[in-house]
Design a protein around this motif. Structure first.
Motif, PDB file in Angstrom:
ATOM      1  N   VAL A 397       0.847  -1.196   0.000  1.00 27.44           N
ATOM      2  CA  VAL A 397       0.000   0.000   0.000  1.00 27.44           C
ATOM      3  C   VAL A 397       0.881   1.244   0.000  1.00 27.44           C
ATOM      4  N   THR A 398       0.252   2.401  -0.056  1.00 23.21           N
ATOM      5  CA  THR A 398       1.002   3.661  -0.080  1.00 23.21           C
ATOM      6  C   THR A 398       1.937   3.763   1.122  1.00 23.21           C
ATOM      7  N   PRO A 399       3.227   4.044   0.923  1.00 22.20           N
ATOM      8  CA  PRO A 399       4.163   4.183   2.049  1.00 22.20           C
ATOM      9  C   PRO A 399       3.850   5.416   2.888  1.00 22.20           C
ATOM     10  N   SER A 400       4.452   5.473   4.067  1.00 18.76           N
ATOM     11  CA  SER A 400       4.273   6.614   4.967  1.00 18.76           C
ATOM     12  C   SER A 400       5.591   6.915   5.657  1.00 18.76           C
ATOM     13  N   TRP A 416       7.584   3.649   6.347  1.00 28.02           N
ATOM     14  CA  TRP A 416       6.664   2.550   6.651  1.00 28.02           C
ATOM     15  C   TRP A 416       5.970   2.082   5.382  1.00 28.02           C
ATOM     16  N   VAL A 417       5.713   0.778   5.324  1.00 28.08           N
ATOM     17  CA  VAL A 417       4.954   0.207   4.221  1.00 28.08           C
ATOM     18  C   VAL A 417       4.244  -1.033   4.762  1.00 28.08           C
ATOM     19  N   ALA A 418       3.180  -1.449   4.100  1.00 29.00           N
ATOM     20  CA  ALA A 418       2.408  -2.599   4.579  1.00 29.00           C
ATOM     21  C   ALA A 418       1.913  -3.418   3.408  1.00 29.00           C
ATOM     22  N   GLY A 419       1.618  -4.680   3.675  1.00 32.96           N
ATOM     23  CA  GLY A 419       1.097  -5.593   2.664  1.00 32.96           C
ATOM     24  C   GLY A 419       1.031  -6.988   3.225  1.00 32.96           C
ATOM     25  N   GLU A 420       1.183  -7.989   2.339  1.00 35.59           N
ATOM     26  CA  GLU A 420       1.220  -9.385   2.772  1.00 35.59           C
ATOM     27  C   GLU A 420       2.656  -9.889   2.649  1.00 35.59           C
ATOM     28  N   SER A 421       3.171 -10.474   3.722  1.00 34.81           N
ATOM     29  CA  SER A 421       4.569 -10.904   3.718  1.00 34.81           C
ATOM     30  C   SER A 421       4.764 -12.138   2.848  1.00 34.81           C
TER      31      SER A 421
END
Length: 602
Positions: A397-400, A416-421
Protein backbone atom coordinates in the motif's frame (compact mmCIF):
# COMPACT_ATOMS: atom_id res chain seq x y z
CA UNK A 1 -47.85 12.47 24.32
CA UNK A 2 -48.49 15.70 22.38
CA UNK A 3 -47.27 17.81 25.32
CA UNK A 4 -44.16 15.68 25.69
CA UNK A 5 -43.40 15.98 21.97
CA UNK A 6 -43.81 19.74 22.15
CA UNK A 7 -41.49 19.97 25.16
CA UNK A 8 -38.87 17.83 23.45
CA UNK A 9 -39.11 19.86 20.24
CA UNK A 10 -38.64 23.07 22.19
CA UNK A 11 -35.70 21.66 24.13
CA UNK A 12 -33.98 20.44 20.99
CA UNK A 13 -34.63 23.73 19.18
CA UNK A 14 -33.04 25.62 22.06
CA UNK A 15 -30.06 23.28 22.06
CA UNK A 16 -29.59 23.64 18.30
CA UNK A 17 -29.65 27.44 18.54
CA UNK A 18 -27.26 27.42 21.48
CA UNK A 19 -24.86 24.99 19.81
CA UNK A 20 -24.63 27.24 16.73
CA UNK A 21 -25.24 24.66 14.06
CA UNK A 22 -24.29 21.32 15.64
CA UNK A 23 -26.31 18.60 13.98
CA UNK A 24 -27.02 14.99 14.78
CA UNK A 25 -26.26 11.95 12.64
CA UNK A 26 -28.96 10.21 10.60
CA UNK A 27 -30.24 6.69 11.21
CA UNK A 28 -29.30 5.42 7.74
CA UNK A 29 -26.15 3.43 7.09
CA UNK A 30 -24.57 6.35 5.20
CA UNK A 31 -22.87 9.17 7.10
CA UNK A 32 -24.44 12.34 5.77
CA UNK A 33 -22.77 15.69 5.21
CA UNK A 34 -22.76 17.81 8.33
CA UNK A 35 -20.59 19.91 10.58
CA UNK A 36 -17.88 18.03 12.45
CA UNK A 37 -17.96 18.15 16.23
CA UNK A 38 -15.73 21.02 17.30
CA UNK A 39 -12.85 19.97 19.55
CA UNK A 40 -13.75 22.75 21.99
CA UNK A 41 -17.36 23.84 21.49
CA UNK A 42 -18.62 26.85 23.42
CA UNK A 43 -20.37 26.30 26.72
CA UNK A 44 -24.14 26.62 26.55
CA UNK A 45 -26.86 26.98 29.13
CA UNK A 46 -28.72 24.12 30.74
CA UNK A 47 -32.24 23.14 29.70
CA UNK A 48 -34.82 22.67 32.44
CA UNK A 49 -36.78 19.48 31.82
CA UNK A 50 -40.32 19.18 33.24
CA UNK A 51 -41.15 17.08 36.33
CA UNK A 52 -43.47 14.08 36.09
CA UNK A 53 -46.95 15.21 35.14
CA UNK A 54 -49.79 14.18 37.50
CA UNK A 55 -51.53 11.12 36.15
CA UNK A 56 -48.76 10.35 33.63
CA UNK A 57 -48.89 6.88 32.12
CA UNK A 58 -46.16 4.30 32.53
CA UNK A 59 -44.84 5.04 29.03
CA UNK A 60 -44.83 8.79 29.64
CA UNK A 61 -42.88 8.30 32.88
CA UNK A 62 -40.20 6.28 31.09
CA UNK A 63 -40.04 8.75 28.21
CA UNK A 64 -39.83 11.70 30.60
CA UNK A 65 -37.05 10.01 32.55
CA UNK A 66 -35.02 9.35 29.40
CA UNK A 67 -35.43 12.97 28.33
CA UNK A 68 -34.37 14.28 31.75
CA UNK A 69 -31.16 12.22 31.74
CA UNK A 70 -29.94 14.70 29.12
CA UNK A 71 -29.73 17.50 31.67
CA UNK A 72 -26.43 19.07 32.70
CA UNK A 73 -27.08 18.84 36.47
CA UNK A 74 -24.39 16.44 37.77
CA UNK A 75 -26.82 14.95 40.29
CA UNK A 76 -29.60 14.54 37.69
CA UNK A 77 -32.14 15.75 40.24
CA UNK A 78 -34.95 16.13 37.70
CA UNK A 79 -34.41 12.67 36.25
CA UNK A 80 -34.51 11.18 39.76
CA UNK A 81 -38.02 12.60 40.25
CA UNK A 82 -39.19 9.88 37.86
CA UNK A 83 -37.69 7.16 40.09
CA UNK A 84 -38.72 5.65 43.38
CA UNK A 85 -36.41 6.37 46.29
CA UNK A 86 -34.89 2.89 46.06
CA UNK A 87 -34.38 3.09 42.30
CA UNK A 88 -32.78 6.53 42.67
CA UNK A 89 -30.32 5.15 45.20
CA UNK A 90 -29.41 2.25 42.88
CA UNK A 91 -29.07 4.34 39.71
CA UNK A 92 -25.45 5.25 38.95
CA UNK A 93 -25.29 7.41 35.80
CA UNK A 94 -21.56 6.99 35.10
CA UNK A 95 -21.91 6.12 31.41
CA UNK A 96 -24.02 7.30 28.49
CA UNK A 97 -25.62 5.95 25.35
CA UNK A 98 -25.66 8.52 22.53
CA UNK A 99 -28.82 7.99 20.51
CA UNK A 100 -30.50 9.06 17.30
CA UNK A 101 -34.06 10.30 17.14
CA UNK A 102 -36.54 9.56 19.93
CA UNK A 103 -37.06 6.27 21.77
CA UNK A 104 -39.90 3.86 21.07
CA UNK A 105 -41.59 2.61 24.24
CA UNK A 106 -43.71 -0.51 24.52
CA UNK A 107 -45.39 -2.38 27.37
CA UNK A 108 -43.64 -5.76 27.47
CA UNK A 109 -45.03 -7.22 30.69
CA UNK A 110 -46.85 -6.41 33.90
CA UNK A 111 -45.76 -2.90 34.88
CA UNK A 112 -42.81 -3.17 32.49
CA UNK A 113 -41.95 -0.68 29.76
CA UNK A 114 -39.17 -1.40 27.25
CA UNK A 115 -37.50 1.49 25.44
CA UNK A 116 -35.82 0.89 22.07
CA UNK A 117 -33.59 3.37 20.26
CA UNK A 118 -30.93 3.54 17.55
CA UNK A 119 -27.48 4.19 18.99
CA UNK A 120 -24.54 6.05 17.44
CA UNK A 121 -22.06 6.08 20.33
CA UNK A 122 -21.27 4.72 23.79
CA UNK A 123 -19.59 6.82 26.48
CA UNK A 124 -17.95 4.77 29.23
CA UNK A 125 -17.29 5.80 32.82
CA UNK A 126 -13.76 6.96 31.95
CA UNK A 127 -15.05 9.46 29.36
CA UNK A 128 -14.13 7.48 26.25
CA UNK A 129 -16.66 7.72 23.41
CA UNK A 130 -16.88 4.76 21.00
CA UNK A 131 -18.78 5.15 17.76
CA UNK A 132 -21.12 2.23 17.01
CA UNK A 133 -21.76 0.48 13.70
CA UNK A 134 -24.64 1.93 11.69
CA UNK A 135 -28.01 0.51 12.68
CA UNK A 136 -26.99 -0.46 16.22
CA UNK A 137 -30.10 -0.68 18.43
CA UNK A 138 -30.32 -0.87 22.22
CA UNK A 139 -33.20 -1.84 24.48
CA UNK A 140 -33.77 -1.14 28.16
CA UNK A 141 -36.57 -2.55 30.28
CA UNK A 142 -37.96 -0.56 33.24
CA UNK A 143 -40.12 -1.81 36.10
CA UNK A 144 -42.72 0.63 37.42
CA UNK A 145 -44.72 0.96 40.63
CA UNK A 146 -47.19 3.45 42.03
CA UNK A 147 -46.05 5.92 44.69
CA UNK A 148 -48.86 7.93 46.26
CA UNK A 149 -51.03 7.01 43.32
CA UNK A 150 -48.49 8.09 40.67
CA UNK A 151 -46.41 5.83 38.43
CA UNK A 152 -42.67 5.87 39.07
CA UNK A 153 -39.78 3.72 37.82
CA UNK A 154 -38.99 1.22 40.55
CA UNK A 155 -36.10 -0.55 38.81
CA UNK A 156 -33.66 0.45 36.06
CA UNK A 157 -31.58 -2.11 34.13
CA UNK A 158 -28.24 -3.08 35.65
CA UNK A 159 -25.49 -0.81 34.39
CA UNK A 160 -27.99 1.67 32.92
CA UNK A 161 -26.58 5.21 32.85
CA UNK A 162 -27.84 7.95 30.54
CA UNK A 163 -29.61 7.96 27.19
CA UNK A 164 -28.89 11.20 25.35
CA UNK A 165 -29.60 12.14 21.77
CA UNK A 166 -26.76 13.71 19.79
CA UNK A 167 -28.01 17.25 20.34
CA UNK A 168 -28.25 16.72 24.10
CA UNK A 169 -24.84 15.07 24.18
CA UNK A 170 -23.07 17.91 22.38
CA UNK A 171 -24.74 20.40 24.67
CA UNK A 172 -23.68 18.69 27.91
CA UNK A 173 -20.34 17.09 27.02
CA UNK A 174 -17.23 18.40 25.29
CA UNK A 175 -14.09 16.62 24.07
CA UNK A 176 -10.79 17.30 25.80
CA UNK A 177 -7.33 15.88 25.17
CA UNK A 178 -5.61 14.11 28.04
CA UNK A 179 -1.86 14.11 27.39
CA UNK A 180 0.39 11.22 28.37
CA UNK A 181 4.21 11.06 28.21
CA UNK A 182 5.77 8.75 25.63
CA UNK A 183 8.21 6.17 26.98
CA UNK A 184 10.88 6.68 24.33
CA UNK A 185 11.05 10.48 24.27
CA UNK A 186 9.90 13.70 25.87
CA UNK A 187 6.75 13.80 23.78
CA UNK A 188 3.15 14.10 24.96
CA UNK A 189 0.55 12.00 23.15
CA UNK A 190 -3.19 12.87 23.29
CA UNK A 191 -6.16 10.72 24.24
CA UNK A 192 -9.61 12.26 23.71
CA UNK A 193 -12.21 11.99 26.46
CA UNK A 194 -15.60 13.65 26.92
CA UNK A 195 -16.65 15.53 30.05
CA UNK A 196 -19.43 17.86 31.18
CA UNK A 197 -18.57 21.45 32.05
CA UNK A 198 -19.18 20.96 35.77
CA UNK A 199 -15.99 19.89 37.54
CA UNK A 200 -14.05 19.80 34.28
CA UNK A 201 -10.58 20.64 35.66
CA UNK A 202 -10.85 18.00 38.38
CA UNK A 203 -12.00 15.42 35.82
CA UNK A 204 -9.01 16.20 33.62
CA UNK A 205 -6.54 15.95 36.51
CA UNK A 206 -8.04 12.63 37.63
CA UNK A 207 -7.69 11.25 34.09
CA UNK A 208 -3.99 12.20 34.01
CA UNK A 209 -3.40 10.32 37.28
CA UNK A 210 -5.43 7.35 36.07
CA UNK A 211 -2.93 6.78 33.27
CA UNK A 212 -3.13 6.04 29.57
CA UNK A 213 -5.91 3.85 28.15
CA UNK A 214 -5.06 0.27 27.08
CA UNK A 215 -4.47 1.14 23.43
CA UNK A 216 -1.68 3.59 24.35
CA UNK A 217 0.01 1.50 27.03
CA UNK A 218 3.40 0.20 25.98
CA UNK A 219 4.10 3.40 24.08
CA UNK A 220 3.69 5.61 27.17
CA UNK A 221 5.61 5.67 30.45
CA UNK A 222 4.64 3.09 33.04
CA UNK A 223 1.52 4.08 35.03
CA UNK A 224 2.04 5.94 38.30
CA UNK A 225 2.23 3.82 41.49
CA UNK A 226 -1.05 2.22 42.52
CA UNK A 227 -3.15 4.52 44.66
CA UNK A 228 -1.98 7.70 42.91
CA UNK A 229 -5.09 9.86 42.86
CA UNK A 230 -6.51 13.27 43.65
CA UNK A 231 -7.03 14.16 47.31
CA UNK A 232 -9.70 16.58 48.43
CA UNK A 233 -12.95 17.25 46.63
CA UNK A 234 -11.60 19.08 43.59
CA UNK A 235 -8.76 21.01 41.97
CA UNK A 236 -8.72 24.60 43.23
CA UNK A 237 -8.10 27.57 40.91
CA UNK A 238 -7.11 30.94 42.41
CA UNK A 239 -7.74 34.41 41.01
CA UNK A 240 -4.44 34.30 39.12
CA UNK A 241 -5.45 31.17 37.23
CA UNK A 242 -3.16 28.84 39.20
CA UNK A 243 -4.65 25.36 39.48
CA UNK A 244 -3.44 23.48 42.54
CA UNK A 245 -3.61 19.71 42.10
CA UNK A 246 -3.40 17.83 45.39
CA UNK A 247 -2.28 14.25 44.86
CA UNK A 248 -1.93 11.34 47.26
CA UNK A 249 1.43 10.49 48.79
CA UNK A 250 1.59 7.30 46.67
CA UNK A 251 2.96 9.53 43.91
CA UNK A 252 6.15 9.97 45.95
CA UNK A 253 7.12 6.44 44.92
CA UNK A 254 7.18 7.46 41.24
CA UNK A 255 10.49 7.55 39.37
CA UNK A 256 12.02 10.92 38.43
CA UNK A 257 10.93 10.33 34.83
CA UNK A 258 7.35 9.64 35.93
CA UNK A 259 7.28 12.77 38.09
CA UNK A 260 8.49 14.98 35.24
CA UNK A 261 6.01 13.29 32.90
CA UNK A 262 3.23 13.96 35.42
CA UNK A 263 4.08 17.66 35.55
CA UNK A 264 4.16 17.85 31.74
CA UNK A 265 0.85 16.00 31.41
CA UNK A 266 -0.88 18.22 33.96
CA UNK A 267 0.43 21.39 32.29
CA UNK A 268 -0.65 20.35 28.80
CA UNK A 269 -4.01 18.94 29.87
CA UNK A 270 -5.28 21.46 32.41
CA UNK A 271 -4.23 24.62 30.59
CA UNK A 272 -6.68 23.72 27.81
CA UNK A 273 -9.29 25.19 30.15
CA UNK A 274 -9.36 28.97 29.69
CA UNK A 275 -9.47 29.64 33.46
CA UNK A 276 -6.15 27.84 34.03
CA UNK A 277 -2.89 29.66 33.31
CA UNK A 278 -0.51 27.61 35.43
CA UNK A 279 -0.50 24.33 37.36
CA UNK A 280 1.06 23.32 40.67
CA UNK A 281 1.20 19.67 41.75
CA UNK A 282 1.43 19.21 45.52
CA UNK A 283 1.54 16.35 48.04
CA UNK A 284 0.34 17.24 51.55
CA UNK A 285 0.76 20.92 50.70
CA UNK A 286 4.36 20.57 49.45
CA UNK A 287 5.24 20.90 45.78
CA UNK A 288 6.01 17.58 44.08
CA UNK A 289 9.69 17.65 43.15
CA UNK A 290 11.22 16.32 39.96
CA UNK A 291 14.53 16.66 38.13
CA UNK A 292 15.37 20.20 36.97
CA UNK A 293 11.89 21.48 37.83
CA UNK A 294 11.63 25.28 37.33
CA UNK A 295 10.11 27.50 39.99
CA UNK A 296 6.90 28.22 38.08
CA UNK A 297 6.46 26.01 34.98
CA UNK A 298 3.54 27.08 32.81
CA UNK A 299 3.93 25.04 29.61
CA UNK A 300 5.25 21.51 28.93
CA UNK A 301 8.44 22.83 27.33
CA UNK A 302 9.37 24.28 30.72
CA UNK A 303 9.91 20.70 31.91
CA UNK A 304 11.43 19.43 28.65
CA UNK A 305 8.32 18.04 26.92
CA UNK A 306 6.77 18.90 23.57
CA UNK A 307 3.24 18.55 22.25
CA UNK A 308 2.82 17.70 18.57
CA UNK A 309 1.97 20.75 16.49
CA UNK A 310 -0.56 21.00 13.71
CA UNK A 311 1.66 22.58 11.06
CA UNK A 312 0.60 21.49 7.56
CA UNK A 313 3.04 19.54 5.42
CA UNK A 314 4.64 20.98 2.29
CA UNK A 315 3.00 19.60 -0.85
CA UNK A 316 4.54 17.95 -3.89
CA UNK A 317 2.52 17.80 -7.11
CA UNK A 318 2.76 15.23 -9.87
CA UNK A 319 2.06 17.26 -12.99
CA UNK A 320 2.89 14.59 -15.58
CA UNK A 321 3.68 10.86 -15.47
CA UNK A 322 7.36 11.66 -14.80
CA UNK A 323 7.40 15.17 -13.30
CA UNK A 324 7.25 16.13 -9.61
CA UNK A 325 7.44 19.68 -8.28
CA UNK A 326 7.07 21.53 -4.99
CA UNK A 327 3.76 23.33 -4.81
CA UNK A 328 1.80 25.56 -2.45
CA UNK A 329 -2.00 25.39 -2.01
CA UNK A 330 -2.04 29.04 -0.94
CA UNK A 331 -0.65 30.03 -4.32
CA UNK A 332 -1.50 28.55 -7.69
CA UNK A 333 -1.29 24.85 -6.92
CA UNK A 334 0.66 23.10 -9.60
CA UNK A 335 3.12 25.97 -9.92
CA UNK A 336 6.71 25.11 -8.98
CA UNK A 337 7.34 27.21 -5.86
CA UNK A 338 11.11 26.66 -5.90
CA UNK A 339 11.21 29.83 -7.95
CA UNK A 340 10.27 31.71 -4.76
CA UNK A 341 13.05 32.69 -2.40
CA UNK A 342 11.61 30.87 0.64
CA UNK A 343 11.55 27.56 -1.22
CA UNK A 344 14.97 27.62 -2.91
CA UNK A 345 16.41 25.40 -0.18
CA UNK A 346 14.02 22.59 -1.10
CA UNK A 347 15.88 19.81 -2.96
CA UNK A 348 15.34 19.23 -6.63
CA UNK A 349 12.90 16.36 -7.04
CA UNK A 350 13.93 13.41 -9.23
CA UNK A 351 12.23 12.29 -12.40
CA UNK A 352 10.13 9.20 -11.65
CA UNK A 353 9.10 6.60 -14.18
CA UNK A 354 5.42 6.47 -15.07
CA UNK A 355 5.35 2.91 -13.65
CA UNK A 356 5.64 4.12 -10.03
CA UNK A 357 2.53 5.02 -8.07
CA UNK A 358 1.41 5.80 -4.49
CA UNK A 359 4.25 8.24 -3.92
CA UNK A 360 5.37 9.40 -0.47
CA UNK A 361 8.07 11.90 0.52
CA UNK A 362 10.10 12.65 3.62
CA UNK A 363 9.48 15.99 5.32
CA UNK A 364 12.49 17.67 3.68
CA UNK A 365 11.96 15.99 0.33
CA UNK A 366 15.39 14.35 0.30
CA UNK A 367 13.78 10.91 0.17
CA UNK A 368 10.90 9.60 -1.92
CA UNK A 369 9.17 6.24 -1.93
CA UNK A 370 6.66 4.66 -4.29
CA UNK A 371 5.08 1.33 -5.19
CA UNK A 372 5.31 -0.30 -8.63
CA UNK A 373 2.31 -1.25 -10.75
CA UNK A 374 2.37 -4.85 -9.49
CA UNK A 375 2.22 -3.65 -5.85
CA UNK A 376 5.20 -5.89 -5.07
CA UNK A 377 8.24 -3.59 -5.21
CA UNK A 378 9.14 -0.61 -3.03
CA UNK A 379 11.07 2.09 -4.86
CA UNK A 380 13.26 4.55 -2.94
CA UNK A 381 14.96 7.74 -4.09
CA UNK A 382 17.55 9.22 -1.72
CA UNK A 383 19.07 12.49 -2.90
CA UNK A 384 17.99 11.54 -6.41
CA UNK A 385 19.51 8.04 -6.39
CA UNK A 386 17.05 5.18 -6.89
CA UNK A 387 17.02 1.68 -5.47
CA UNK A 388 14.35 -1.04 -5.53
CA UNK A 389 13.39 -3.47 -2.78
CA UNK A 390 11.31 -6.52 -3.63
CA UNK A 391 10.68 -10.05 -2.45
CA UNK A 392 9.55 -9.13 1.05
CA UNK A 393 5.85 -8.53 0.40
CA UNK A 394 2.99 -8.22 -2.06
CA UNK A 395 -0.16 -6.15 -2.11
CA UNK A 396 1.89 -3.18 -0.92
CA UNK A 397 0.00 0.00 0.00
CA UNK A 398 1.00 3.66 -0.08
CA UNK A 399 4.16 4.18 2.05
CA UNK A 400 4.27 6.61 4.97
CA UNK A 401 7.21 8.60 6.37
CA UNK A 402 7.55 9.41 10.07
CA UNK A 403 9.84 11.21 12.51
CA UNK A 404 10.03 10.42 16.22
CA UNK A 405 12.34 11.27 19.09
CA UNK A 406 14.58 8.82 20.96
CA UNK A 407 15.54 8.88 24.64
CA UNK A 408 18.76 10.65 23.71
CA UNK A 409 16.83 13.44 21.98
CA UNK A 410 17.90 12.43 18.48
CA UNK A 411 15.38 12.11 15.67
CA UNK A 412 14.51 8.69 14.28
CA UNK A 413 13.25 8.87 10.69
CA UNK A 414 11.46 5.85 9.29
CA UNK A 415 9.72 4.74 6.12
CA UNK A 416 6.66 2.55 6.65
CA UNK A 417 4.95 0.21 4.22
CA UNK A 418 2.41 -2.60 4.58
CA UNK A 419 1.10 -5.59 2.66
CA UNK A 420 1.22 -9.38 2.77
CA UNK A 421 4.57 -10.90 3.72
CA UNK A 422 6.34 -13.37 1.46
CA UNK A 423 7.62 -16.55 3.18
CA UNK A 424 11.35 -16.63 3.84
CA UNK A 425 11.83 -19.39 1.28
CA UNK A 426 9.63 -17.41 -1.14
CA UNK A 427 7.40 -20.43 -1.68
CA UNK A 428 3.72 -20.62 -1.03
CA UNK A 429 1.11 -17.90 -0.87
CA UNK A 430 1.81 -14.53 0.74
CA UNK A 431 -1.03 -14.20 3.21
CA UNK A 432 0.28 -12.76 6.51
CA UNK A 433 -0.66 -9.10 6.83
CA UNK A 434 2.50 -7.24 7.86
CA UNK A 435 3.63 -3.71 8.54
CA UNK A 436 7.31 -2.90 7.98
CA UNK A 437 9.47 0.02 9.08
CA UNK A 438 12.74 0.99 7.39
CA UNK A 439 15.43 3.13 9.05
CA UNK A 440 16.04 6.06 6.72
CA UNK A 441 19.50 6.73 8.18
CA UNK A 442 20.96 3.46 6.90
CA UNK A 443 22.92 3.44 3.64
CA UNK A 444 20.63 3.09 0.67
CA UNK A 445 21.92 -0.34 -0.34
CA UNK A 446 21.73 -1.72 3.22
CA UNK A 447 18.30 -0.51 4.39
CA UNK A 448 15.67 -3.23 4.42
CA UNK A 449 12.07 -3.18 5.69
CA UNK A 450 11.84 -4.73 9.17
CA UNK A 451 8.54 -6.27 10.31
CA UNK A 452 6.82 -4.52 13.21
CA UNK A 453 5.01 -6.96 15.52
CA UNK A 454 1.21 -6.65 15.37
CA UNK A 455 -0.40 -10.05 16.09
CA UNK A 456 -3.89 -8.57 15.77
CA UNK A 457 -3.35 -8.22 12.01
CA UNK A 458 -3.25 -11.99 11.53
CA UNK A 459 -5.71 -13.08 8.87
CA UNK A 460 -6.50 -9.54 7.75
CA UNK A 461 -5.78 -7.69 4.51
CA UNK A 462 -4.25 -4.23 4.87
CA UNK A 463 -5.79 -1.56 2.67
CA UNK A 464 -3.90 1.53 3.89
CA UNK A 465 -1.63 2.88 6.65
CA UNK A 466 -0.60 6.34 7.78
CA UNK A 467 1.67 7.32 10.68
CA UNK A 468 0.58 10.24 12.87
CA UNK A 469 2.35 13.64 12.90
CA UNK A 470 4.07 12.79 16.20
CA UNK A 471 5.41 9.47 14.93
CA UNK A 472 3.88 7.72 17.94
CA UNK A 473 0.67 6.32 16.45
CA UNK A 474 -0.44 4.69 13.24
CA UNK A 475 -3.80 4.50 11.50
CA UNK A 476 -4.45 1.19 9.72
CA UNK A 477 -7.28 0.23 7.37
CA UNK A 478 -7.63 -3.55 7.55
CA UNK A 479 -10.23 -6.04 6.39
CA UNK A 480 -10.89 -9.43 8.02
CA UNK A 481 -11.62 -12.46 5.81
CA UNK A 482 -15.33 -11.91 6.35
CA UNK A 483 -16.86 -8.61 7.24
CA UNK A 484 -16.37 -4.91 6.56
CA UNK A 485 -13.14 -2.95 6.64
CA UNK A 486 -12.00 -1.53 9.97
CA UNK A 487 -10.21 1.71 10.77
CA UNK A 488 -7.77 0.97 13.59
CA UNK A 489 -5.44 3.28 15.49
CA UNK A 490 -2.52 1.76 17.41
CA UNK A 491 0.41 3.19 19.33
CA UNK A 492 3.99 2.49 18.21
CA UNK A 493 6.20 0.82 20.82
CA UNK A 494 9.87 1.71 20.32
CA UNK A 495 13.16 0.47 21.72
CA UNK A 496 15.62 2.69 23.63
CA UNK A 497 17.10 3.90 20.35
CA UNK A 498 13.66 4.93 19.13
CA UNK A 499 13.20 2.22 16.50
CA UNK A 500 9.71 0.79 16.04
CA UNK A 501 9.33 -2.71 17.53
CA UNK A 502 5.61 -3.41 17.85
CA UNK A 503 2.11 -1.95 17.74
CA UNK A 504 -0.27 -1.95 20.68
CA UNK A 505 -3.69 -3.58 20.54
CA UNK A 506 -5.59 -0.99 18.50
CA UNK A 507 -8.56 1.26 19.08
CA UNK A 508 -11.29 0.93 16.47
CA UNK A 509 -12.79 4.18 15.16
CA UNK A 510 -15.34 5.05 12.47
CA UNK A 511 -17.30 1.85 13.04
CA UNK A 512 -20.10 3.21 10.86
CA UNK A 513 -17.87 3.02 7.75
CA UNK A 514 -17.72 -0.40 6.11
CA UNK A 515 -15.75 -0.05 2.85
CA UNK A 516 -12.76 2.18 3.57
CA UNK A 517 -10.31 2.91 0.77
CA UNK A 518 -7.72 5.18 2.37
CA UNK A 519 -6.91 7.23 5.47
CA UNK A 520 -4.92 10.34 6.46
CA UNK A 521 -4.33 12.59 9.48
CA UNK A 522 -6.29 15.85 9.41
CA UNK A 523 -4.57 16.90 12.62
CA UNK A 524 -3.07 15.10 15.61
CA UNK A 525 -6.46 13.86 16.92
CA UNK A 526 -8.53 13.59 13.73
CA UNK A 527 -8.49 11.30 10.70
CA UNK A 528 -9.83 11.80 7.20
CA UNK A 529 -11.24 8.60 5.74
CA UNK A 530 -12.09 7.84 2.12
CA UNK A 531 -14.87 5.28 1.89
CA UNK A 532 -17.36 3.87 -0.59
CA UNK A 533 -20.91 2.63 0.00
CA UNK A 534 -22.81 -0.24 -1.59
CA UNK A 535 -23.74 2.04 -4.50
CA UNK A 536 -20.04 2.85 -5.10
CA UNK A 537 -20.54 6.42 -4.01
CA UNK A 538 -17.22 7.66 -2.61
CA UNK A 539 -17.12 10.21 0.21
CA UNK A 540 -14.60 11.76 2.58
CA UNK A 541 -15.45 11.44 6.27
CA UNK A 542 -14.07 13.44 9.18
CA UNK A 543 -13.24 10.99 12.00
CA UNK A 544 -12.21 12.40 15.39
CA UNK A 545 -10.36 9.71 17.34
CA UNK A 546 -12.74 9.11 20.22
CA UNK A 547 -15.57 11.04 18.56
CA UNK A 548 -18.43 10.71 16.07
CA UNK A 549 -17.87 10.75 12.32
CA UNK A 550 -19.30 13.38 9.97
CA UNK A 551 -19.23 13.49 6.19
CA UNK A 552 -17.20 16.05 4.26
CA UNK A 553 -19.16 15.29 1.11
CA UNK A 554 -18.93 13.04 -1.93
CA UNK A 555 -15.72 12.81 -3.95
CA UNK A 556 -16.78 10.94 -7.11
CA UNK A 557 -14.23 8.45 -8.37
CA UNK A 558 -12.00 8.86 -5.33
CA UNK A 559 -9.24 6.27 -5.02
CA UNK A 560 -6.54 7.64 -2.70
CA UNK A 561 -6.56 10.34 -0.04
CA UNK A 562 -3.85 12.82 0.96
CA UNK A 563 -4.16 14.94 4.13
CA UNK A 564 -1.49 17.56 4.73
CA UNK A 565 -2.28 17.99 8.44
CA UNK A 566 -3.60 21.50 7.95
CA UNK A 567 -7.24 20.71 8.72
CA UNK A 568 -10.25 19.62 6.70
CA UNK A 569 -9.54 22.28 4.03
CA UNK A 570 -6.18 20.66 3.24
CA UNK A 571 -7.38 17.27 2.04
CA UNK A 572 -6.85 16.04 -1.52
CA UNK A 573 -8.34 13.03 -3.28
CA UNK A 574 -6.80 11.27 -6.27
CA UNK A 575 -9.41 9.79 -8.57
CA UNK A 576 -9.53 6.76 -10.83
CA UNK A 577 -9.51 9.20 -13.77
CA UNK A 578 -6.01 10.43 -12.92
CA UNK A 579 -7.19 13.76 -11.51
CA UNK A 580 -6.94 15.43 -8.11
CA UNK A 581 -9.87 17.07 -6.31
CA UNK A 582 -10.01 19.18 -3.16
CA UNK A 583 -12.90 20.61 -1.20
CA UNK A 584 -13.98 24.10 -2.20
CA UNK A 585 -17.00 25.26 -0.23
CA UNK A 586 -19.52 22.44 -0.09
CA UNK A 587 -18.20 20.44 -3.06
CA UNK A 588 -15.06 18.66 -4.21
CA UNK A 589 -13.55 20.35 -7.27
CA UNK A 590 -10.75 19.41 -9.63
CA UNK A 591 -7.29 20.92 -9.22
CA UNK A 592 -6.11 21.61 -12.74
CA UNK A 593 -2.88 20.17 -14.05
CA UNK A 594 -2.32 17.54 -11.34
CA UNK A 595 -2.44 13.76 -11.56
CA UNK A 596 -1.34 13.13 -7.95
CA UNK A 597 -0.30 15.04 -4.85
CA UNK A 598 2.06 14.17 -1.98
CA UNK A 599 2.15 15.63 1.54
CA UNK A 600 5.81 15.54 2.52
CA UNK A 601 6.56 13.82 5.82
CA UNK A 602 3.26 11.91 6.04
Amino acid sequence: MALRALIRAGAISLAVLAAAGCSGLPTSSRVQAGQAIDNHPPAVGNIEYPPPAPGASQGEIVEGFLDATGGANPNYDRAREYLTRAASADWQPHSAVVTLGTPDTLSTGPDTITATQTVTGLLDSSGHLTEQPAGTVKQAGFQLAKVNGQWRISSVPKGFGLWMNVVQFKRVYQPEEIYYPAANASTLVPDTRWYPQVGLVSSLAAAVLEGAPPWLRGMTLEPLPAGSRLTGSSVSIDNNGVATVNVSDKVLAATPEQRTGLWASMLATLTQVSDVRRVVVVVDGARLQSTDLPDAPSVPTDVGYTVVSGNPAQLIARTSPTTLQWTDPDESIGTDVREHNQFKTQPTLPTISRNWYRIAASADGSQLAAIDGANATLGRWVNGRQTQISGFGTGLVTPSFSSAKSLTGSTVNELWVAGESVPANRSGKADDATIWALDESLPLDDAQPQPVSAPWLRGMTIRAIRVSPDGERIAVVAQPPKGPTQVLVAAIVRDKKGHAQSLTTPLRVAASLTNVLDVGWVDYVTLAVLDSDYQNTVQVTNVPIGGLSSSLGDAPGGQYLVASGGGASSIYVETVRGTVVTKVGATWQRVGGLTAVVAAGT
